[in-house]
Motif scaffolding. Structure first.
Motif, PDB file in Angstrom:
ATOM      1  N   MET A   4       0.844  -1.181   0.000  1.00 59.94           N
ATOM      2  CA  MET A   4       0.000   0.000   0.000  1.00 59.94           C
ATOM      3  C   MET A   4       0.883   1.237   0.000  1.00 59.94           C
ATOM      4  O   MET A   4       2.025   1.213   0.482  1.00 59.94           O
ATOM      5  CB  MET A   4      -0.929   0.023   1.221  1.00 59.94           C
ATOM      6  N   LYS A   5       0.362   2.302  -0.509  1.00 60.40           N
ATOM      7  CA  LYS A   5       1.059   3.571  -0.489  1.00 60.40           C
ATOM      8  C   LYS A   5       0.907   4.184   0.890  1.00 60.40           C
ATOM      9  O   LYS A   5      -0.205   4.308   1.406  1.00 60.40           O
ATOM     10  CB  LYS A   5       0.476   4.492  -1.564  1.00 60.40           C
ATOM     11  N   VAL A   6       2.027   4.531   1.514  1.00 59.83           N
ATOM     12  CA  VAL A   6       1.982   5.137   2.833  1.00 59.83           C
ATOM     13  C   VAL A   6       1.367   6.523   2.720  1.00 59.83           C
ATOM     14  O   VAL A   6       1.692   7.297   1.818  1.00 59.83           O
ATOM     15  CB  VAL A   6       3.407   5.230   3.442  1.00 59.83           C
ATOM     16  N   MET A   7       0.470   6.833   3.638  1.00 58.84           N
ATOM     17  CA  MET A   7      -0.236   8.102   3.599  1.00 58.84           C
ATOM     18  C   MET A   7       0.711   9.268   3.873  1.00 58.84           C
ATOM     19  O   MET A   7       1.638   9.165   4.676  1.00 58.84           O
ATOM     20  CB  MET A   7      -1.375   8.082   4.628  1.00 58.84           C
ATOM     21  N   ASP A   8       0.491  10.356   3.196  1.00 56.85           N
ATOM     22  CA  ASP A   8       1.285  11.563   3.389  1.00 56.85           C
ATOM     23  C   ASP A   8       1.153  12.061   4.832  1.00 56.85           C
ATOM     24  O   ASP A   8       0.073  12.026   5.418  1.00 56.85           O
ATOM     25  CB  ASP A   8       0.794  12.641   2.415  1.00 56.85           C
ATOM     26  N   LYS A  39      -4.451   6.731  19.080  1.00 54.88           N
ATOM     27  CA  LYS A  39      -3.208   5.960  19.208  1.00 54.88           C
ATOM     28  C   LYS A  39      -2.809   5.355  17.872  1.00 54.88           C
ATOM     29  O   LYS A  39      -1.635   5.382  17.496  1.00 54.88           O
ATOM     30  CB  LYS A  39      -3.387   4.857  20.251  1.00 54.88           C
ATOM     31  N   PHE A  40      -3.763   4.748  17.182  1.00 53.01           N
ATOM     32  CA  PHE A  40      -3.525   4.198  15.853  1.00 53.01           C
ATOM     33  C   PHE A  40      -4.676   4.616  14.946  1.00 53.01           C
ATOM     34  O   PHE A  40      -5.813   4.763  15.396  1.00 53.01           O
ATOM     35  CB  PHE A  40      -3.483   2.667  15.871  1.00 53.01           C
ATOM     36  N   ILE A  41      -4.389   4.774  13.681  1.00 54.91           N
ATOM     37  CA  ILE A  41      -5.430   4.884  12.664  1.00 54.91           C
ATOM     38  C   ILE A  41      -5.152   3.761  11.669  1.00 54.91           C
ATOM     39  O   ILE A  41      -4.169   3.799  10.920  1.00 54.91           O
ATOM     40  CB  ILE A  41      -5.414   6.251  11.948  1.00 54.91           C
ATOM     41  N   PHE A  42      -6.006   2.739  11.682  1.00 52.18           N
ATOM     42  CA  PHE A  42      -5.776   1.575  10.830  1.00 52.18           C
ATOM     43  C   PHE A  42      -6.450   1.759   9.474  1.00 52.18           C
ATOM     44  O   PHE A  42      -7.498   2.408   9.355  1.00 52.18           O
ATOM     45  CB  PHE A  42      -6.291   0.312  11.518  1.00 52.18           C
ATOM     46  N   VAL A  53      -1.854   3.940   9.109  1.00 53.50           N
ATOM     47  CA  VAL A  53      -1.641   4.960   8.080  1.00 53.50           C
ATOM     48  C   VAL A  53      -0.161   5.182   7.780  1.00 53.50           C
ATOM     49  O   VAL A  53       0.186   5.730   6.731  1.00 53.50           O
ATOM     50  CB  VAL A  53      -2.288   6.299   8.495  1.00 53.50           C
ATOM     51  N   HIS A  54       0.717   4.777   8.692  1.00 54.48           N
ATOM     52  CA  HIS A  54       2.158   4.911   8.471  1.00 54.48           C
ATOM     53  C   HIS A  54       2.739   3.719   7.707  1.00 54.48           C
ATOM     54  O   HIS A  54       3.936   3.681   7.434  1.00 54.48           O
ATOM     55  CB  HIS A  54       2.890   5.058   9.803  1.00 54.48           C
ATOM     56  N   GLY A  55       1.881   2.732   7.410  1.00 47.79           N
ATOM     57  CA  GLY A  55       2.343   1.537   6.723  1.00 47.79           C
ATOM     58  C   GLY A  55       2.897   0.477   7.646  1.00 47.79           C
ATOM     59  O   GLY A  55       3.421  -0.543   7.181  1.00 47.79           O
ATOM     60  N   GLU A  56       2.790   0.682   8.962  1.00 52.07           N
ATOM     61  CA  GLU A  56       3.293  -0.278   9.944  1.00 52.07           C
ATOM     62  C   GLU A  56       2.289  -1.413  10.135  1.00 52.07           C
ATOM     63  O   GLU A  56       1.082  -1.179  10.218  1.00 52.07           O
ATOM     64  CB  GLU A  56       3.548   0.418  11.285  1.00 52.07           C
ATOM     65  N   GLN A  57       2.800  -2.630  10.232  1.00 54.13           N
ATOM     66  CA  GLN A  57       1.946  -3.819  10.388  1.00 54.13           C
ATOM     67  C   GLN A  57       2.012  -4.333  11.822  1.00 54.13           C
ATOM     68  O   GLN A  57       3.082  -4.458  12.400  1.00 54.13           O
ATOM     69  CB  GLN A  57       2.405  -4.910   9.421  1.00 54.13           C
ATOM     70  N   TYR A  58       0.849  -4.643  12.397  1.00 52.58           N
ATOM     71  CA  TYR A  58       0.729  -5.090  13.780  1.00 52.58           C
ATOM     72  C   TYR A  58       0.029  -6.438  13.850  1.00 52.58           C
ATOM     73  O   TYR A  58      -0.902  -6.708  13.081  1.00 52.58           O
ATOM     74  CB  TYR A  58      -0.093  -4.084  14.595  1.00 52.58           C
ATOM     75  N   PHE A 412       3.135  -2.770  22.025  1.00 53.65           N
ATOM     76  CA  PHE A 412       2.783  -1.884  20.911  1.00 53.65           C
ATOM     77  C   PHE A 412       4.048  -1.482  20.147  1.00 53.65           C
ATOM     78  O   PHE A 412       4.055  -1.464  18.901  1.00 53.65           O
ATOM     79  CB  PHE A 412       2.097  -0.612  21.420  1.00 53.65           C
ATOM     80  N   ASN A 413       5.106  -1.146  20.874  1.00 49.49           N
ATOM     81  CA  ASN A 413       6.351  -0.720  20.240  1.00 49.49           C
ATOM     82  C   ASN A 413       6.949  -1.824  19.376  1.00 49.49           C
ATOM     83  O   ASN A 413       7.732  -1.538  18.456  1.00 49.49           O
ATOM     84  CB  ASN A 413       7.373  -0.302  21.301  1.00 49.49           C
ATOM     85  N   ARG A 414       6.594  -3.058  19.679  1.00 50.39           N
ATOM     86  CA  ARG A 414       7.098  -4.211  18.933  1.00 50.39           C
ATOM     87  C   ARG A 414       6.040  -4.776  17.992  1.00 50.39           C
ATOM     88  O   ARG A 414       6.128  -5.901  17.543  1.00 50.39           O
ATOM     89  CB  ARG A 414       7.585  -5.286  19.916  1.00 50.39           C
ATOM     90  N   LYS A 415       5.002  -3.966  17.737  1.00 49.96           N
ATOM     91  CA  LYS A 415       3.967  -4.279  16.737  1.00 49.96           C
ATOM     92  C   LYS A 415       3.067  -5.440  17.152  1.00 49.96           C
ATOM     93  O   LYS A 415       2.678  -6.277  16.331  1.00 49.96           O
ATOM     94  CB  LYS A 415       4.595  -4.574  15.362  1.00 49.96           C
ATOM     95  N   LEU A 416       2.735  -5.484  18.449  1.00 46.14           N
ATOM     96  CA  LEU A 416       1.804  -6.484  18.975  1.00 46.14           C
ATOM     97  C   LEU A 416       0.741  -5.767  19.791  1.00 46.14           C
ATOM     98  O   LEU A 416       1.055  -4.989  20.699  1.00 46.14           O
ATOM     99  CB  LEU A 416       2.542  -7.492  19.854  1.00 46.14           C
ATOM    100  N   ILE A 417      -0.534  -6.041  19.481  1.00 46.16           N
ATOM    101  CA  ILE A 417      -1.652  -5.407  20.176  1.00 46.16           C
ATOM    102  C   ILE A 417      -2.272  -6.398  21.143  1.00 46.16           C
ATOM    103  O   ILE A 417      -2.803  -7.437  20.740  1.00 46.16           O
ATOM    104  CB  ILE A 417      -2.713  -4.916  19.171  1.00 46.16           C
ATOM    105  N   VAL A 418      -2.187  -6.091  22.440  1.00 45.66           N
ATOM    106  CA  VAL A 418      -2.834  -6.871  23.485  1.00 45.66           C
ATOM    107  C   VAL A 418      -3.507  -5.896  24.448  1.00 45.66           C
ATOM    108  O   VAL A 418      -3.461  -4.683  24.250  1.00 45.66           O
ATOM    109  CB  VAL A 418      -1.837  -7.782  24.241  1.00 45.66           C
TER     110      VAL A 418
END
Length: 461
Positions: A4-8, A39-42, A53-58, A412-418
């Motif tokens: 995906m294209k990372v949002m501006d 906190k996040f916008i998915f 929106v930053h292209g980060e995967q969790y 969260f910093n390590r891309k895990l949501i609990v």
């Protein structure tokens, strides 16, 4: 997940400001939102993963809100929703009107639910389902000539929703104190006291057990007992073997209805189709939501036994004055049918049972490696562990250390949501990943926990 294209960054900042200005978040810190934004916008999801929106995967180890059972990005559900919308998007079920999707879904649910729980009323979610269950059991006793049977007994740390009645049944203080005006006739018992429910008056908790409350209040005033097969939002508390059978026996003894809140546990979450299937129990009423559509569209349901339906039909001469605009929504019912088809076709309930041992093994590893990790437990892909300052003596961390939220932030910093559960001074880490989670993905999650625990130990010890 597709590229995906990372949002501006300017567009992201604009979304964050719009969120702060216009959106009141559920079960969130309003102050935190106004100070820091969301906190996040998915933007998309696939399987167990979410991308922001930053292209980060969790890794979404909560299945978002205990509900995305078949995983994210299942196009089949969108396709069936589109087909149903093009054919018949909505039709009321009031005044005995009906349509094919609600009839087919009811037939399908009847083939899955235990015993003769074969009759279904539909809602838009779990809170509405539990509200409906309370009204139906009170209506039932009223028509049977017993209007004083209206009290509902729940369990401490039980969670049943956020409407006025549902939050009154919920035994988590913060939800009850959010707004004044608790509904009357809701009582709470100490949970999982099997001996008490069987009649052991020597137990010091007897007076606060379900049986003790029934004896104090009088069975002639008690309409129903409501329980989650596994307590979810309260911290993943699993009843000991024999407990539900003891409560079923108690309800039969005193002429009280038994409500199973399957909103979280239903549709494979515990390694069985329904949570009560783990024990030899058939409730009189069953509340459902969440996994019925895997969260792809809003739907809830209440199952009642044929016996209750037949009794009501015999004594009822008037309209059932209860219903929601979207009760039996045809599009939602069509999505639910496809969701259940996927659960069955891909053997996800059996897979979840197999993954239970993998998750338990991972938790055992964490306990071996870290003396602050304790009381791990699993049922299917519902799991939790606790953080204690002194595991041997059961001593908790001081509340001001906010240990569970600190660990969740490191995850969260390590891309895990609990999720942290801190009610009553606990430090519980809870998870309920999509049922498609694999052995390798569980092991990745455990590795992240291991790293996150090492990080917080440097801060708190």
């Amino acid at each position: 997940m597709n590229q995906m294209k990372v949002m501006d960054e300017k567009e992201i900042k604009k979304l964050e400001e719009l969120d702060k200005k216009y959106f009141l978040h559920p079960t969130s810190s309003l102050k935190q939102q106004q100070e820091k934004g969301p906190k996040f916008i998915f933007t998309e999801g696939n399987g167990i993963y979410l991308r922001d929106v930053h292209g980060e995967q969790y890794i979404d180890a909560l299945a978002s809100l205990w509900n995305v059972n078949i995983g994210h990005g299942r196009k089949e559900l969108g396709e069936v929703a589109s087909q149903q919308m093009a054919k018949l998007a909505y039709s009321s079920a009031f005044n005995n009107l009906s349509h094919e999707p609600v009839i087919r879904l009811s037939e399908k649910l009847a083939s899955l639910t235990p015993g003769d729980l074969n009759v279904f009323f539909y809602t838009s979610g779990g809170s509405e389902s539990n509200d409906t269950a309370f009204k139906l059991v009170r209506h039932y006793w009223k028509l049977k000539g017993l209007p004083e049977k209206k009290k509902i007994i729940g369990l401490d740390r039980g969670y049943h929703g956020v409407t006025v009645a549902a939050s009154s049944a919920t035994a988590i203080r913060q939800f009850q104190e959010m707004a004044p005006g608790k509904a009357p006739d809701f009582l709470h018992a100490v949970p999982h006291k099997t001996n008490c429910e069987l009649g052991d008056k020597n137990d010091p908790d007897y007076a606060r057990s379900i049986r003790g409350i029934v004896e104090r209040e009088g069975a002639e005033t008690i309409a129903a007992v409501i329980m989650e097969p596994v307590q979810g939002a309260g911290g993943i508390h699993i009843a000991p073997d024999g407990y539900f059978e003891a409560v079923r026996q108690l309800c039969d003894e005193f002429g009280i209805l038994m409500i199973a809140d399957e909103v979280i546990c239903g549709f494979g979450r515990t390694g069985q189709m329904f949570g009560v299937d783990n024990w030899n129990v058939i409730p009189d009423v069953m509340s459902m939501a969440k996994g019925i559509t895997s969260g792809y569209i809003q739907l809830g349901a209440v199952g009642i036994t044929e016996r209750l339906r037949d009794d009501l039909a015999k004594v009822s001469n008037d309209v059932l004055f209860h219903g929601f605009t979207y009760s039996g929504h045809p599009t939602a019912c069509a999505v639910a049918l496809k969701n259940i088809e996927i659960l069955e076709k891909e053997n996800l309930v059996e897979h979840t049972k197999q993954m239970e041992s993998v998750l338990a093994k991972g938790f055992n590893y964490l306990e071996e490696q870290h003396s602050i990790v304790a009381k791990s437990r699993t049922k299917g892909l519902l799991g939790a562990f606790e953080l204690l300052a002194d595991r041997e003596n059961g001593i908790p961390f001081a509340p001001e250390k906010t240990v569970a939220p600190l660990l969740v932030e490191e995850c969260f910093n390590r891309k895990l949501i609990v999720r942290p559960v801190t009610y009553g001074g606990t430090n519980i880490i809870a998870m309920s990943p999509p049922l498609v989670m694999t052995k390798e993905e569980i092991e990745t999650m455990i590795t992240i926990f291991d790293e996150a625990i090492k990080a917080i130990k440097k801060t708190i010890l």
